[in-house]
Design an enzyme around this catalytic site. Structure first.
Site, short mmCIF file in Angstrom:
data_model
loop_
_atom_site.label_atom_id
_atom_site.label_comp_id
_atom_site.label_asym_id
_atom_site.label_seq_id
_atom_site.Cartn_x
_atom_site.Cartn_y
_atom_site.Cartn_z
N HIS A 1 24.54 -9.17 -10.51
CA HIS A 1 23.45 -10.15 -10.38
C HIS A 1 22.52 -10.07 -11.59
O HIS A 1 22.08 -11.10 -12.12
CB HIS A 1 22.60 -9.87 -9.13
CG HIS A 1 23.31 -10.03 -7.82
ND1 HIS A 1 23.35 -9.04 -6.87
CD2 HIS A 1 24.01 -11.08 -7.30
CE1 HIS A 1 24.02 -9.46 -5.80
NE2 HIS A 1 24.45 -10.69 -6.04
N LYS B 1 26.17 -13.46 6.91
CA LYS B 1 26.10 -12.04 6.51
C LYS B 1 24.98 -11.31 7.26
O LYS B 1 23.91 -11.86 7.46
CB LYS B 1 25.83 -11.94 5.00
CG LYS B 1 26.97 -12.42 4.14
CD LYS B 1 26.65 -12.23 2.66
CE LYS B 1 27.78 -12.73 1.77
NZ LYS B 1 27.36 -12.81 0.35
N ARG C 1 32.79 -15.22 -9.98
CA ARG C 1 33.56 -14.04 -10.36
C ARG C 1 35.01 -14.34 -10.62
O ARG C 1 35.51 -14.17 -11.70
CB ARG C 1 33.46 -12.97 -9.27
CG ARG C 1 32.24 -12.11 -9.39
CD ARG C 1 32.05 -11.28 -8.19
NE ARG C 1 32.11 -12.12 -7.00
CZ ARG C 1 31.68 -11.78 -5.81
NH1 ARG C 1 31.18 -10.58 -5.63
NH2 ARG C 1 31.75 -12.60 -4.79
N SER D 1 27.93 -7.10 -3.53
CA SER D 1 27.02 -6.29 -2.70
C SER D 1 27.80 -5.65 -1.55
O SER D 1 27.55 -4.50 -1.19
CB SER D 1 25.90 -7.16 -2.13
OG SER D 1 25.17 -7.75 -3.16
O1 PNS Z 1 24.74 -14.24 -2.22
P1 PNS Z 1 25.38 -15.24 -1.31
O2 PNS Z 1 25.43 -14.71 0.10
O3 PNS Z 1 26.72 -15.70 -1.80
O4 PNS Z 1 24.41 -16.53 -1.32
C1 PNS Z 1 24.66 -17.64 -0.48
C2 PNS Z 1 23.36 -18.44 -0.31
C3 PNS Z 1 22.29 -17.53 0.31
C4 PNS Z 1 22.89 -18.95 -1.64
C5 PNS Z 1 23.65 -19.62 0.66
O5 PNS Z 1 24.11 -19.13 1.90
C6 PNS Z 1 22.42 -20.51 0.85
O6 PNS Z 1 22.14 -21.36 0.04
N1 PNS Z 1 21.66 -20.26 1.94
C7 PNS Z 1 20.46 -21.01 2.26
C8 PNS Z 1 20.73 -22.00 3.40
C9 PNS Z 1 21.46 -23.22 2.88
O7 PNS Z 1 20.94 -23.99 2.11
N2 PNS Z 1 22.73 -23.40 3.33
C10 PNS Z 1 23.53 -24.53 2.92
C11 PNS Z 1 24.35 -24.25 1.68
S1 PNS Z 1 25.66 -23.15 2.03
#
Ligand code: PNS
Length: 163
Positions: free
Chosen positions: A17, A41, A90, A128
């Protein structure tokens, strides 16, 4: 002024990150690292704890700010006049989910533009979840995360053992 947001669950922030944050911060005037909720998660750290670890890890980067948001990413993007969402890619395995997320976000708000940065080869295996697995199995994680994160994980683990 170009405003970018780098959202993620950051549980915890890893050197992968940090690599993306450093590189993305050079491409915009201000980068907001946004601790967001991934409902798929389960987290080890609270959003505030994650934000504090990120702050300590990127303290030397002047144009980087940290924020937490519990709602939809596109709402944050709209409300804060964000120009671009940054995500790290990735490997091929990330592509499908990221493609879906970028498409969904654009459908929800057409101003949501996503820019992908390829992770550096040396971080291509890092996540992570992997860091947590190595940690729980008592392997060394010092080469994968900043020292403050390793210390915080050790603290969490000893708290958990005392419960
Ligand atoms: O680090 P990650 O878990 O891959 O990040 C994913 C994240 C947190 C960016 C995604 O789940 C997100 O945007 N969450 C906020 C809620 C949302 O907008 N969800 C719709 C898009 S998936």
């Amino acid at each position: 002024m170009k405003l970018a947001v780098y959202p993620g669950s950051f549980d915890p922030i890893t050197n992968g990150h940090i690599d993306i944050i450093k590189r993305a911060s050079k491409l915009c005037d201000k980068l907001i690292v946004l601790v967001s909720i991934n409902t798929n998660k389960k987290s080890m750290f609270s959003s505030l704890e994650k934000a504090e670890l990120i702050r300590k890890s990127v303290i030397d980067l002047d144009n980087v700010e940290i924020d937490c948001f519990e709602g939809l990413l596109v709402d944050y993007v709209r409300e804060n006049g964000i120009d671009v969402i940054v995500r790290g890619l990735r490997a091929i395995s990330d592509f499908e989910m990221e493609f879906q997320m970028a498409g969904l976000n654009r459908k929800l708000y057409e101003g949501a533009e996503t820019m992908f940065l390829m992770t550096s080869i040396e971080n291509s295996y890092l996540s992570s979840s992997m860091v947590k697995e190595v940690f729980y199995m008592k392997g060394s994680i010092s080469q994968f995360v900043p020292e403050c994160v390793e210390n915080a994980m050790n603290e969490k683990y000893s708290e958990g053992k005392n419960e």
